[in-house]
Design a protein around this motif. Structure first.
Motif, PDB file in Angstrom:
ATOM      1  N   GLY A 186      -3.926  -6.568  24.941  1.00  0.00           N
ATOM      2  CA  GLY A 186      -4.461  -5.224  25.116  1.00  0.00           C
ATOM      3  C   GLY A 186      -3.799  -4.211  24.202  1.00  0.00           C
ATOM      4  O   GLY A 186      -4.470  -3.355  23.602  1.00  0.00           O
ATOM      5  N   ALA A 187      -2.496  -4.302  24.061  1.00  0.00           N
ATOM      6  CA  ALA A 187      -1.777  -3.371  23.196  1.00  0.00           C
ATOM      7  C   ALA A 187      -2.136  -3.584  21.734  1.00  0.00           C
ATOM      8  O   ALA A 187      -2.141  -2.638  20.942  1.00  0.00           O
ATOM      9  N   LEU A 188      -2.443  -4.827  21.356  1.00  0.00           N
ATOM     10  CA  LEU A 188      -2.855  -5.098  19.981  1.00  0.00           C
ATOM     11  C   LEU A 188      -4.138  -4.336  19.657  1.00  0.00           C
ATOM     12  O   LEU A 188      -4.239  -3.665  18.617  1.00  0.00           O
ATOM     13  N   GLY A 189      -5.125  -4.405  20.542  1.00  0.00           N
ATOM     14  CA  GLY A 189      -6.369  -3.674  20.320  1.00  0.00           C
ATOM     15  C   GLY A 189      -6.178  -2.168  20.327  1.00  0.00           C
ATOM     16  O   GLY A 189      -6.751  -1.454  19.497  1.00  0.00           O
ATOM     17  N   ARG A 194      -4.752   3.213  16.728  1.00  0.00           N
ATOM     18  CA  ARG A 194      -3.800   4.305  16.552  1.00  0.00           C
ATOM     19  C   ARG A 194      -2.801   4.059  15.415  1.00  0.00           C
ATOM     20  O   ARG A 194      -1.877   4.853  15.226  1.00  0.00           O
ATOM     21  N   ARG A 195      -3.016   2.969  14.655  1.00  0.00           N
ATOM     22  CA  ARG A 195      -2.000   2.546  13.684  1.00  0.00           C
ATOM     23  C   ARG A 195      -1.758   3.563  12.576  1.00  0.00           C
ATOM     24  O   ARG A 195      -0.706   3.550  11.938  1.00  0.00           O
ATOM     25  N   ARG A 196      -2.717   4.451  12.302  1.00  0.00           N
ATOM     26  CA  ARG A 196      -2.559   5.425  11.221  1.00  0.00           C
ATOM     27  C   ARG A 196      -2.017   6.770  11.708  1.00  0.00           C
ATOM     28  O   ARG A 196      -1.824   7.682  10.900  1.00  0.00           O
ATOM     29  N   ARG A 197      -1.765   6.902  12.993  1.00  0.00           N
ATOM     30  CA  ARG A 197      -1.386   8.205  13.545  1.00  0.00           C
ATOM     31  C   ARG A 197       0.112   8.484  13.427  1.00  0.00           C
ATOM     32  O   ARG A 197       0.518   9.634  13.340  1.00  0.00           O
ATOM     33  N   ALA A 198       0.928   7.442  13.481  1.00  0.00           N
ATOM     34  CA  ALA A 198       2.378   7.643  13.441  1.00  0.00           C
ATOM     35  C   ALA A 198       3.035   6.359  12.963  1.00  0.00           C
ATOM     36  O   ALA A 198       2.510   5.265  13.195  1.00  0.00           O
ATOM     37  N   PRO A 199       4.195   6.474  12.307  1.00  0.00           N
ATOM     38  CA  PRO A 199       4.891   5.265  11.831  1.00  0.00           C
ATOM     39  C   PRO A 199       5.213   4.281  12.952  1.00  0.00           C
ATOM     40  O   PRO A 199       5.111   3.065  12.753  1.00  0.00           O
ATOM     41  N   LEU A 200       5.597   4.796  14.138  1.00  0.00           N
ATOM     42  CA  LEU A 200       5.911   3.897  15.250  1.00  0.00           C
ATOM     43  C   LEU A 200       4.689   3.101  15.687  1.00  0.00           C
ATOM     44  O   LEU A 200       4.779   1.925  16.029  1.00  0.00           O
ATOM     45  N   GLN A 201       3.515   3.740  15.702  1.00  0.00           N
ATOM     46  CA  GLN A 201       2.293   3.033  16.073  1.00  0.00           C
ATOM     47  C   GLN A 201       1.948   1.968  15.029  1.00  0.00           C
ATOM     48  O   GLN A 201       1.459   0.895  15.365  1.00  0.00           O
ATOM     49  N   GLN A 202       2.197   2.264  13.781  1.00  0.00           N
ATOM     50  CA  GLN A 202       1.959   1.272  12.733  1.00  0.00           C
ATOM     51  C   GLN A 202       2.901   0.083  12.888  1.00  0.00           C
ATOM     52  O   GLN A 202       2.497  -1.069  12.749  1.00  0.00           O
ATOM     53  N   THR A 203       4.156   0.363  13.210  1.00  0.00           N
ATOM     54  CA  THR A 203       5.126  -0.706  13.451  1.00  0.00           C
ATOM     55  C   THR A 203       4.705  -1.567  14.633  1.00  0.00           C
ATOM     56  O   THR A 203       4.786  -2.799  14.587  1.00  0.00           O
ATOM     57  N   ALA A 204       4.248  -0.924  15.700  1.00  0.00           N
ATOM     58  CA  ALA A 204       3.804  -1.657  16.888  1.00  0.00           C
ATOM     59  C   ALA A 204       2.624  -2.556  16.552  1.00  0.00           C
ATOM     60  O   ALA A 204       2.589  -3.732  16.943  1.00  0.00           O
ATOM     61  N   PHE A 205       1.660  -2.017  15.808  1.00  0.00           N
ATOM     62  CA  PHE A 205       0.490  -2.816  15.448  1.00  0.00           C
ATOM     63  C   PHE A 205       0.885  -4.015  14.592  1.00  0.00           C
ATOM     64  O   PHE A 205       0.413  -5.132  14.821  1.00  0.00           O
ATOM     65  N   GLN A 206       1.738  -3.820  13.606  1.00  0.00           N
ATOM     66  CA  GLN A 206       2.136  -4.918  12.735  1.00  0.00           C
ATOM     67  C   GLN A 206       2.861  -6.007  13.525  1.00  0.00           C
ATOM     68  O   GLN A 206       2.605  -7.201  13.324  1.00  0.00           O
ATOM     69  N   THR A 207       3.741  -5.604  14.419  1.00  0.00           N
ATOM     70  CA  THR A 207       4.467  -6.584  15.224  1.00  0.00           C
ATOM     71  C   THR A 207       3.518  -7.386  16.102  1.00  0.00           C
ATOM     72  O   THR A 207       3.596  -8.621  16.166  1.00  0.00           O
ATOM     73  N   LEU A 208       2.607  -6.699  16.782  1.00  0.00           N
ATOM     74  CA  LEU A 208       1.671  -7.373  17.681  1.00  0.00           C
ATOM     75  C   LEU A 208       0.708  -8.268  16.912  1.00  0.00           C
ATOM     76  O   LEU A 208       0.365  -9.369  17.364  1.00  0.00           O
TER      77      LEU A 208
END
Length: 247
Positions: A186-189, A194-208
């Motif tokens: 669920g968090a991956l989707g 939200r991956r372009r909104r903040a660096p932390l969100q981009q990091t989360a997306f890449q990890t997932l």
């Protein structure tokens, strides 16, 4: 998990134009973590492959033509910590991965193996201490035989085993992780949006995303096993902090 954190620190150093000295420290931490992981469990090869490719890209991006230096140092540390166990296995069991290593892999490795194991490994994690629910979920998986997926195909299933969803949630060898699995997917989707909104969100997306790729490699290569749920625990250890950030 420690190696993944180190890779992100190297990426952040590159983004912020920090010195290579700090990146070298994190690189040595990552190499040591991978070497110890290889000495612990051979599934590190499957789970580590997507992160290793991404890490190689980071080395090239951060060090450029000098990337061979950190690559050489990393390889040396990984081999120093991980190789002795594989050498001993090869001497004792005639395989670097231990006894009966060939019996664990799908034959053949391909789209059928991937599809049937995605369905079965996902269902295995969805078990609960409710017999009627587990039986219904098991029956639902067997419906996939109607479209040609060999739910109990001997080429994709551990010998003398029939697929079922276990309800033994207090037995470490067979317990699933439904909450953790659903959070990861669920968090991956959610993080993709939200991956372009903040660096932390981009990091989360890449990890997932890398964790999900590692899960696909797990399904592609390894046969379904009744105790297979415990083998995916490292993915949840890596994915859940990222899922927390995303959600």
């Amino acid at each position: 998990a420690l190696a993944v954190m180190a890779l992100f620190e190297i990426r952040n150093n590159d983004i912020n134009n920090r010195s290579n000295k700090k990146s070298w420290g994190w690189l040595l931490v990552a190499a040591a973590a991978v070497g110890l992981s290889l000495a612990t469990k051979a599934t590190t090869f499957l789970f580590g492959a997507p992160f290793g490719i991404w890490g190689a890209y980071l080395l090239w991006k951060h060090w450029g033509k000098q990337a061979w230096q950190p690559a050489l140092a990393t390889t040396a540390i990984v081999l120093l910590l991980g190789a002795p166990g594989f050498v001993r296995n090869a001497q004792v069991f005639q395989s670097p991965f231990g006894p009966e290593s060939a019996a664990y892999s799908n034959a053949p490795i391909g789209p059928t193996a991937l599809a049937t194991n995605i369905v079965r490994n996902t269902a295995s994690h969805m078990g609960a201490p409710l017999p009627f629910y587990n039986q219904a979920l098991t029956s639902a998986v067997y419906l996939f035989e109607r479209i040609g997926l060999p739910v109990n195909g001997e080429d994709f299933t551990w010998r003398d085993s029939d697929f079922y969803v276990s309800g033994e949630q207090t037995e470490e060898g067979f317990a699933g992780a439904p909450i953790q699995f659903l959070m990861m997917i669920g968090a991956l989707g959610y993080s993709f949006r939200r991956r372009r909104r903040a660096p932390l969100q981009q990091t989360a997306f890449q990890t997932l995303a890398l964790c999900f790729l590692a899960f696909l490699l797990f399904c592609l290569y390894l046969r379904w096993q009744p105790w297979g749920t415990r083998l995916t625990l490292p993915l949840f250890v890596i994915a859940l902090p990222a899922a927390t950030v995303a959600l």
